[in-house]
Structures are given as structure tokens and as C-alpha cells.
Design a protein around this motif. Structure first.
Motif, short mmCIF file in Angstrom:
data_model
loop_
_atom_site.label_atom_id
_atom_site.label_comp_id
_atom_site.label_asym_id
_atom_site.label_seq_id
_atom_site.Cartn_x
_atom_site.Cartn_y
_atom_site.Cartn_z
N TYR A 116 54.84 54.52 14.08
CA TYR A 116 54.41 55.77 12.50
C TYR A 116 53.12 55.30 12.90
N GLY A 117 53.04 53.79 13.04
CA GLY A 117 51.75 53.56 13.08
C GLY A 117 51.12 54.22 14.76
N GLY A 118 51.81 54.32 15.59
CA GLY A 118 51.32 54.73 16.88
C GLY A 118 50.92 56.09 16.62
N LEU A 119 51.14 56.74 15.54
CA LEU A 119 50.17 57.91 15.43
C LEU A 119 48.79 58.10 15.02
N SER A 120 49.00 56.99 14.30
CA SER A 120 47.08 56.99 13.72
C SER A 120 46.08 56.90 14.96
N ALA A 121 47.02 56.48 16.30
CA ALA A 121 45.50 56.94 17.97
C ALA A 121 45.43 58.43 17.62
N ALA A 122 46.39 59.81 17.47
CA ALA A 122 45.47 61.06 17.04
C ALA A 122 44.79 61.35 16.13
N LEU A 123 43.83 59.85 15.11
CA LEU A 123 42.67 60.46 14.44
C LEU A 123 41.61 59.40 15.30
N THR A 131 41.48 49.05 8.47
CA THR A 131 42.11 51.14 9.12
C THR A 131 41.70 51.69 7.78
N CYS A 132 41.22 50.97 6.37
CA CYS A 132 40.69 51.81 5.64
C CYS A 132 39.31 52.15 5.44
N VAL A 133 38.79 51.17 5.89
CA VAL A 133 36.92 51.05 5.85
C VAL A 133 37.04 52.01 6.50
N GLN A 134 37.37 51.89 8.23
CA GLN A 134 37.39 53.08 9.50
C GLN A 134 37.30 54.69 8.76
N ALA A 136 43.14 53.57 15.52
CA ALA A 136 44.24 52.01 16.16
C ALA A 136 43.47 51.41 16.37
N VAL A 137 42.76 50.78 17.34
CA VAL A 137 41.62 49.48 17.39
C VAL A 137 42.47 48.55 16.42
N SER A 138 41.73 49.66 14.60
CA SER A 138 41.24 49.17 12.94
C SER A 138 42.87 48.78 13.12
#
Length: 566
Positions: free
Chosen positions: A358-365, A232-235, A370-372
Motif C-alpha cells: 500500500y505504501g508503494g501506491l504513494s509513488a503515483a503521486l 510524507t505529510c509535509v510534502q 515515495a522518497v518522503s
């Protein structure tokens, strides 16, 4: 001698006037770009041509006349003395015929020589669609050299360059007020340029601030080590760098830069759109609660299966005779780790739903984010399997290296650490006795260790394959040239791989007329040429991977970064 004249189709019905274009250097070819209509003032035409130069040297090539205006032909012929050229093209249409007639005047020669050469000169008209050639990019063959900006040398390349660099001629419409009236392809204008500029100006500081924050986070120990292992951080870092390059305006963009930025913009836009769709599905009909409720029972089921597998290994697996003491020690050691992991999962079970919410909110990016995050969650949920694999691999590797070192002892060899090679060596009797004893112990303990290593390596490879599929998905989203492929499908002429000609008109008494059509670039070549440069990561070959598995070296769940490529 054959003279080729590239003539735009939009000028076939133009009013009488002057032909504006350029002669191609090194070839008996001329490219007609526009027709300036009569009446005009020669000095105004000269001034207009000088002001319209944009990358190519334009000039008056000759005259153009319609069949209904016969008196105009002699008048336009006399203009060759005002617009000096080595060759003056006098093109005219004939009544009742589709083709053109053309005479070439050699203004630098005497009249006697001119009459002698007129019979030997043959003109071929190559009709082209000015809009398509204007918007297309001719791709050179890779065998021409490694120079990224080679000089246009071929006739076809110079023709494409002449049309694409003459945009200043096409800004003025024939109905606009101006010094001259001309016929040429009319551009469609620029759309939303103000909005694009405002977005670019506003996005640059935002991307710079985010990049600066990430730079500080990635350079405070031990955060750099942790962030480099989290997909996630790399992406996130990779996405920020790409957006920063997307909105940069440091240099004038060439074709490759424009296509790369367009591919980045479209891929990010589609990535965010897919992420929002995933996000809407997750937060609709309480899917997150269903996933959270199924996660802990799934972990318990995996732990139960692992316990059964370990109990099978602690017995007589497949009828194999194992070392009883080592088998019991390893089995109980791994069972204790499973007990610790299940206790940790049950301790975290009340917070699983909140973490998923809260992790699902990363799909907004974006979907790639989300896959990462899913890849990191799989790595954390299977951390006990990774620990088992590391323990088994280390024990197996130590025994393999120990056996290989002791095998050299029997042959009178040793490993020279300083010279990194195998040298001859003489051993005394005590060293040979101790070496034989250790070799026998390691050899009889190797099957038990190898069995545990084999089982946990297979489990680890299953997890690595799943993570590899997720990494390939992210790499595909980041690097696939969606804009270029869409351009190839919707407007295939914009990416040209060459041209083809077909006979358009071959009437007696007129010149030969050919129609130039653009061959589109193949889809495979489009993907290979415009594929966005990802953060190329060093990947082991199959031979290196098998060698690592055979000698017990670790196969890490992450990929090692290589040198950054632009």
C-alpha cells in the motif's frame, strides 16, 4: 548627432509604405515595428494605430521605399505633414547595394536650419530578429535596485519593452482582410488554450477541497504535531499548496509568475512520471515481496550488531577504565530496549509486505512522495537508535551543564536567571563542600557517559545523513527550475542577459548596418533566478551543529520550518 534605428529583419524586403514604431524617450533612437503597405488611407492608418496600442504609444516614424519605385519616395515624403513628427525618417533601398539610405527631416524647423543639420546627422541601422526579441525577457542587473518592477530606463530595456508590448500589431496577418496591409513578424498562434482553460477551471475546486481537508487534519490536536514530523505529510501539504497556486487566476501573470508556474507544472509532471516508473518496477516481478522478506533479517542483523557493540562497551572498550556500576546499568538498559524493538519487529513482520504494497501506491503521486515515505520508514525502523541517542545525549548534557555550573561555584560566580548573565556570589563552607563532592562525582562519571553518547551519536548521524540526502532529493525535485533550464537549452534567446553587435554592412554611400544578437543568460543565473521558492526551512550552520554535538543538545531528524516565503 547619431540616430539609431532598430529595424526588424523581416521588413528588409517589405513593399513601400509607412514605418510604424516609437521613439525611445530620452534617446535619439527609434524602434521600427512594422511597415504599412501602400495603398492606404491616412485616416484609416491613424485609426488602426490608435486601436493597436497595447502598452506603448505607437506612431508613424517615416516612410519606406524600394529602389524600383522612385516616384513613391516623393509621395511618401509629403505624408510627413499628415503624420506630424518632430523627426521624419525617409528610408529607401538603393539599386545594387545591400544597405539602406536614410534622410532625417526635422519638420519643426525651418528649411535653412534643416539643410545645415542634415550634414551633421548620422543614422545607424541596428537590425534585430523581431521574433526573438518579442519572445525574450531581458534580465536587468541586480545592482539596479530592489524594486521588483523598475521603470525601463536604459535604451536597450525600452527597446525590448517596445517590441514585447506591441503584440496587437502582430495579430493580423498580411494576407488577412483588414483596413491596412503590413509586414511584421507573424505569430505562431496559441495552442490548446481551450484545454488549458478547462483544466484550470476543474483543478481549482479539486485543489481547494484537498487543501481544506489537509487544513482540518493539520489543526486537530495532536495531529499537527505528528504531521509536522512526517516528511510524507509535509510534502503532501506542500504539493497541494503549489498546485493551488499553479491553477490560480487571481492576477494577470507577469514573466516571473509565468515562469514559476511553468517550472512548477513541469516539475510536478516529471515527478509523477518518475513515480509511475518506480511504481511499475515495484509491482513487477514481485519486488515488494523480495524487499519485505529481506527487511526482517536486516533488522535482526542490525540488532545483533548493536548487542555486540553494547557488550563491547560494557567491558573495557579500547582498554579504557570505565565506571563499572554505571557501565552495567547503561548497557543493560539499552539491551532491554533492543529486545523490545526486535519483539516489535517480529510482531509486525506478517504485515510488512502489506504495508509496503500500500505504501508503494504513494509513488503515483510522484517520486518525491515515495522518497518522503522512504524517509519516514527509515525514521521508524531506526527509532531505537534515536532513543539510544536521546538517552545518551540527555545524560551527557545534564553532566556538562552540571559541571559548568559547579565550576562557576569554585570561581565565586553564579548564573543570574533574571538578567541572563553571570554575577559574582559568595558561598559558605558547606556549599563549597557539597559542590566539590558533586563536581568530583560528575567528573568521574563523565567518561562513561561520554563514551555511550559518542557511540550512539555517530550511529544517529549516519541515519541523519541518509535522511538528509533524501530530503535534499525531495527539495531538488520541488525547486529545480526544469522548464527554465530546458528553455535556456532549446531556445536560449528567450532568457537574455544582454546583446552584442557585429557589423552587417558598411558600404560607401549607405548607412552603417549592425546586427543585434542576444546573449543568453548563464545556466547558473537561470537556476538562481528561477529556482522555485521551497518551504524554506531553517538549517543550522556547521558551527552551530558542532556546538550542539559538543554540549549534548539534540540534533532532530526533522528540519524546523521557518517563515513562509512566497
Amino acid at each position: 548627432m547619431v540616430i539609431k534605428v532598430f529595424f526588424p529583419q523581416c521588413c528588409n524586403r517589405a513593399d513601400s509604405g509607412l514605418l510604424v514604431g516609437r521613439w525611445l524617450a530620452g534617446y535619439d533612437s527609434a524602434v521600427v515595428l512594422a511597415v504599412i503597405h501602400y495603398p492606404f488611407i491616412p485616416s484609416t492608418v491613424k485609426q488602426y494605430i490608435q486601436q493597436s496600442r497595447s502598452g506603448v504609444q505607437l506612431s508613424v516614424l517615416g516612410s519606406w521605399s524600394l529602389p524600383a519605385e522612385g516616384d513613391m519616395e516623393s509621395f511618401l515624403r509629403d505624408l510627413s505633414s499628415i503624420f506630424p513628427q518632430r523627426r521624419w525618417l525617409q528610408i529607401s533601398r538603393q539599386t545594387g547595394k545591400t544597405g539602406f539610405s536614410c534622410s532625417v527631416l526635422n519638420t519643426e524647423r525651418k528649411e535653412e536650419e534643416e539643410r545645415e543639420d542634415e550634414s551633421d546627422q548620422k543614422v545607424i541601422f541596428i537590425h534585430y530578429e523581431q521574433r526573438k526579441v518579442m519572445l525574450s525577457q531581458l534580465h536587468r542587473d541586480e545592482s539596479e535596485g530592489a524594486d521588483p518592477n523598475p521603470e525601463p530606463t536604459s535604451e536597450l530595456t525600452q527597446m525590448f519593452e517596445s517590441v514585447s508590448r506591441s503584440q496587437a500589431l502582430f495579430f493580423l496577418d498580411k494576407y488577412d482582410e483588414g483596413p491596412v496591409k503590413s509586414t511584421h513578424w507573424q505569430s505562431e498562434g496559441r495552442e490548446a488554450s481551450i484545454v488549458v482553460e478547462l483544466c484550470k477551471q476543474g483543478a481549482v475546486p479539486v485543489c481547494s477541497v484537498v487543501s481544506a481537508v489537509l487544513h482540518l487534519m493539520f489543526h486537530v490536536f495532536p495531529l499537527p504535531f505528528v504531521w509536522s514530523k512526517l516528511s510524507t505529510c509535509v510534502q503532501l501539504s506542500f504539493r497541494t499548496e503549489r498546485l493551488k497556486k499553479l491553477f490560480s487566476t487571481a492576477t494577470a501573470p507577469d514573466h516571473m509568475t509565468f515562469m514559476r508556474k511553468s517550472n512548477t507544472f513541469v516539475s510536478v509532471l516529471l515527478d509523477v512520471a518518475l513515480g509511475l516508473l518506480l511504481m511499475s518496477w515495484l509491482y513487477r516481478d514481485d519486488h515488494i515481496s523480495s524487499i519485505a522478506n529481506a527487511l526482517v533479517p536486516a533488522a535482526d542483523h542490525v540488532a545483533k550488531e548493536l548487542k555486540g557493540l553494547l557488550q563491547w562497551l560494557m567491558g573495557a572498550p579500547a582498554g579504557l577504565k570505565m565506571n563499572r556500576a554505571l557501565d552495567q546499568v547503561l548497557g543493560r538498559f539499552f539491551l532491554y530496549h533492543i529486545h523490545l524493538w526486535i519483539s516489535y519487529i517480529h510482531l509486525m513482520s506478517p504485515f510488512v509486505e502489506s504495508l509496503l504494497w500500500y505504501g508503494g501506491l504513494s509513488a503515483a503521486l510522484g517520486l518525491s512522495m515515495a522518497v518522503s515515505l522512504l524517509s519516514d520508514m527509515i525514521a521508524l525502523l531506526t527509532f531505537h537508535i534515536y532513543c539510544f541517542y536521546v538517552y545518551g545525549a540527555r545524560l551527557y548534557c545534564m553532566k556538562v551543564y552540571g559541571l559548568s555550573s559547579l565550576w562557576r561555584l569554585f570561581r565565586g560566580k553564579k548564573w543570574n536567571v533574571l538578567r541572563q548573565r553571570v554575577d559574582s556570589c559568595s558561598y559558605d563552607l558547606d556549599q563549597l563542600f557539597i559542590g566539590t563532592l558533586l563536581f568530583t562525582i560528575l567528573l568521574f562519571l563523565l567518561p562513561t557517559t561520554a563514551l555511550y553518547y559518542l557511540v550512539f551519536t555517530l550511529l544517529r548521524l549516519v541515519v541523519v545523513v541518509v535522511q538528509g540526502v533524501l530530503h535534499l532529493t525531495v527539495d531538488f525535485i520541488n525547486s529545480f527550475p526544469l522548464f527554465s533550464v530546458g528553455l535556456r537549452v532549446c531556445r536560449p534567446y528567450t532568457l537574455a542577459d544582454g546583446v552584442k553587435f557585429r557589423v552587417l554592412c558598411d558600404e560607401p554611400g549607405t548607412c552603417l548596418h549592425l546586427l543585434m544578437e542576444i546573449n543568453p543568460l548563464k545556466l547558473s543565473s537561470v537556476v538562481r533566478t528561477y529556482r522555485s521558492p521551497n518551504d524554506s526551512r531553517r538549517k543550522d550552520s556547521w558551527a552551530a551543529l558542532i556546538n550542539k554535538l559538543f554540549i549534548g543538545e539534540l540534533v532532530y531528524p526533522w528540519k524546523h520550518k521557518a517563515e513562509k516565503t512566497d
